[in-house]
Scaffold this active site. Structure first.
Site, short mmCIF file in Angstrom:
data_model
loop_
_atom_site.label_atom_id
_atom_site.label_comp_id
_atom_site.label_asym_id
_atom_site.label_seq_id
_atom_site.Cartn_x
_atom_site.Cartn_y
_atom_site.Cartn_z
N HIS A 219 0.83 -1.22 0.00
CA HIS A 219 0.00 0.00 0.00
C HIS A 219 0.86 1.26 0.00
O HIS A 219 1.36 1.69 1.04
CB HIS A 219 -0.87 -0.03 1.27
CG HIS A 219 -1.99 0.96 1.27
ND1 HIS A 219 -3.19 0.69 1.88
CD2 HIS A 219 -2.10 2.21 0.76
CE1 HIS A 219 -4.00 1.74 1.74
NE2 HIS A 219 -3.34 2.68 1.08
N HIS B 150 1.23 5.29 -2.13
CA HIS B 150 0.72 6.26 -3.12
C HIS B 150 1.92 6.96 -3.72
O HIS B 150 2.68 7.62 -2.99
CB HIS B 150 -0.20 7.27 -2.43
CG HIS B 150 -1.41 6.65 -1.80
ND1 HIS B 150 -2.60 6.49 -2.46
CD2 HIS B 150 -1.59 6.11 -0.57
CE1 HIS B 150 -3.48 5.91 -1.66
NE2 HIS B 150 -2.90 5.66 -0.49
N LEU B 151 2.11 6.81 -5.03
CA LEU B 151 3.30 7.42 -5.66
C LEU B 151 2.99 8.70 -6.42
O LEU B 151 3.91 9.37 -6.87
CB LEU B 151 4.01 6.40 -6.57
CG LEU B 151 4.54 5.14 -5.87
CD1 LEU B 151 5.36 4.31 -6.85
CD2 LEU B 151 5.37 5.47 -4.64
N ASP C 46 -8.76 2.83 -3.10
CA ASP C 46 -8.23 3.39 -1.85
C ASP C 46 -8.16 4.90 -1.83
O ASP C 46 -7.74 5.54 -2.80
CB ASP C 46 -6.84 2.84 -1.55
CG ASP C 46 -6.38 3.30 -0.18
OD1 ASP C 46 -6.87 2.77 0.81
OD2 ASP C 46 -5.56 4.25 -0.12
N HIS D 213 -11.34 0.82 1.00
CA HIS D 213 -11.06 1.82 2.03
C HIS D 213 -12.32 1.93 2.89
O HIS D 213 -13.32 2.53 2.46
CB HIS D 213 -10.72 3.15 1.37
CG HIS D 213 -10.35 4.24 2.32
ND1 HIS D 213 -9.15 4.89 2.25
CD2 HIS D 213 -11.02 4.79 3.37
CE1 HIS D 213 -9.09 5.80 3.22
NE2 HIS D 213 -10.23 5.76 3.90
N ASP E 248 0.95 2.68 3.63
CA ASP E 248 0.04 3.76 3.21
C ASP E 248 0.82 5.07 3.03
O ASP E 248 0.32 6.16 3.35
CB ASP E 248 -1.12 3.95 4.18
CG ASP E 248 -2.27 4.77 3.58
OD1 ASP E 248 -2.20 5.09 2.37
OD2 ASP E 248 -3.22 5.07 4.30
#
Ligand code: DOR
Length: 438
Positions: free
Chosen positions: A62, A64-65, A156, A183, A309
């Site tokens: 998990h 986020h890029l 998500d 989510h 996350d």
């Protein structure tokens, strides 16, 4: 031909084989050639690992890029650097980019850029619904059949509220044994909330999000996963009742796995009293009792793994009044240090369990061959070497991430990555990212 590498004298900890002993590891042509005592160099480059733990590199389910769309906050390259320095060899990149990763074109772009950067294997997560809008199922089959071979789907950041749609997503995913993560946040209950609802939100006068907003959706999704016979993965579990729900569902045979983040395992809502927006996250930081229940869940395996996350936000977005700031915290570079300081040093988790929760089990959940061990002859040389005793203070200005929203700024952590290796090549050597992988 690249020279062989001998990782000399490290403590090899490998949950897959149960090994926990000082061993040398010989790496040749991307593969572990031998694990043994007193192996000769025979022309290999010797890397002294005395005092270090050598283990399968970590896997993050998990992260986020922000690429495509918000390359000012993070790129696939900067996020890959952050991951490598954190000891990771693979990560799942969430779909809430711009454009959303809801098509073969976007997931292939993310996958290919990750491969081109070459520091970690980036596995794009496909959106469940078109545009994350919760109305129509995304082309899950097309993403699965693409070059990115997506087997993990999630909106998500947004919760799929419609139960019928969630059921169909699970049924569709079952056809190719994919994982669905939702989510968990009931829109009506969470509406307008900025932090955990409880004593602290009452004192601060901030609007709260009750634990029930998460628990109602988890209870529903567990029922739907059972109905569909599909695999559900529960991301960023944050409350004691959620842990209890997942435990009961596992006992009843539901195909469910779950993750907790380092921040939910370490921090409580009392930090929000500073009104510092760095402590705003979704789901919100909860109470001490919730943290203790998450820890117990991680120890007994109800919570299968740790996922970061990692949620970078550009400074001009994040530095707002608490209830106006976007939720999210950095995680990739601090996960190991937080977990050793909070769980291993106090004796709650041993190193084998730690590596199981950070590497072996997440690799198994996502079905990643070549990550998560074993540390044995013939396996991919995808390894981390870290100093479990090293103490260091988090300096947000020295992170690889393009953003600096770490909730651990100024904190002393324990455990630092020294080397990370992906298929026999160092991505981090002596604590520095090795460039030139392209
Ligand atoms: O705090 C969060 N931030 N939680 C999420 O689920 C999404 C993430 C983001 O994308 O910023």
């Amino acid at each position: 031909m690249p020279k062989a590498i001998l990782l000399k004298g490290g403590r090899v900890v490998d949950p897959a084989t149960g090994l926990d002993a000082v061993r040398d590891v010989l790496v040749e042509k991307g593969v572990i050639a031998a694990v043994g005592k007193g192996l000769g160099a025979n022309g290999a480059t010797v890397v002294d690992c005395d005092g270090l733990v050598v283990a399968p590199a970590f896997v993050d389910l998990h992260a986020h890029l922000r690429e495509p769309g918000r390359e000012d906050a993070e790129t696939i390259e900067s996020g890959s650097r952050a991951a490598a320095i954190g000891g990771y060899s693979a990560l799942c990149a969430m779909a809430n980019t711009s454009p959303v990763a809801d098509s073969a074109a976007v997931v292939e772009q993310v996958f290919n850029t990750g491969r081109a950067v070459g520091l970690v294997d980036v596995y794009p997560v496909g959106a469940l619904t078109v545009g994350l809008e919760g109305k129509h199922l995304a082309e899950m089959g097309e993403m699965h059949d693409s070059a990115a071979h997506v087997t993990f789907f999630s909106d998500d950041g947004r919760c799929v509220q419609d139960s019928g749609l969630m059921r169909r997503a699970l049924e569709y995913a079952r056809a190719f044994d994919a994982i669905v993560a939702n989510h968990a946040e009931d829109a009506g209950l969470a509406d307008g909330g900025a932090m955990n609802e409880g004593e602290v939100s009452g004192l601060l006068g901030l609007p709260g999000i009750p634990g029930e907003a998460e628990e109602l959706i988890i209870a529903r999704d567990l029922a739907l996963a059972k109905l569909a016979g599909a695999r559900l993965h529960v991301p960023h579990v944050s409350t004691a009742n959620s842990v209890a729900l997942i435990r009961a569902a596992k006992e009843a045979g539901v195909r469910v796995t779950a993750e907790a983040t380092p921040h939910h395992l370490a921090l409580t809502d009392t930090l929000v009293a500073s009104f510092d927006p760095v402590f705003r996250v979704a789901p919100p930081l909860r109470t001490r009792a919730d943290v203790d229940a998450l820890r117990a869940g991680l120890i007994d395996g109800t919570i299968d793994c740790v996922a970061t996350d990692h949620a970078p936000h550009a400074r001009e977005d994040k530095e707002k009044e608490f209830d106006k700031a976007p939720p999210g915290m950095l995680g990739l570079e601090t996960a190991l240090g937080v977990l050793i300081a909070e769980l291993v040093a106090p004796g709650l988790l041993n190193l084998t369990q730690l590596i199981d929760r950070m590497s072996t089990t997440p690799a198994r959940i996502r079905g990643l061959v070549g990550h998560g061990g074993p540390v044995a002859a013939g396996a991919a040389a995808t390894l981390v070497a870290f100093d479990p005793a090293a103490r260091w203070v988090v300096d947000p200005t020295r992170l690889q991430s393009l953003s600096d929203n770490t909730p651990f700024a100024g904190r002393e952590l324990q455990g630092k990555v020294v080397h990370t290796m992906l298929r026999g090549k160092f991505t981090v050597l002596d604590g520095e990212v090795v460039h030139g992988q392209r």
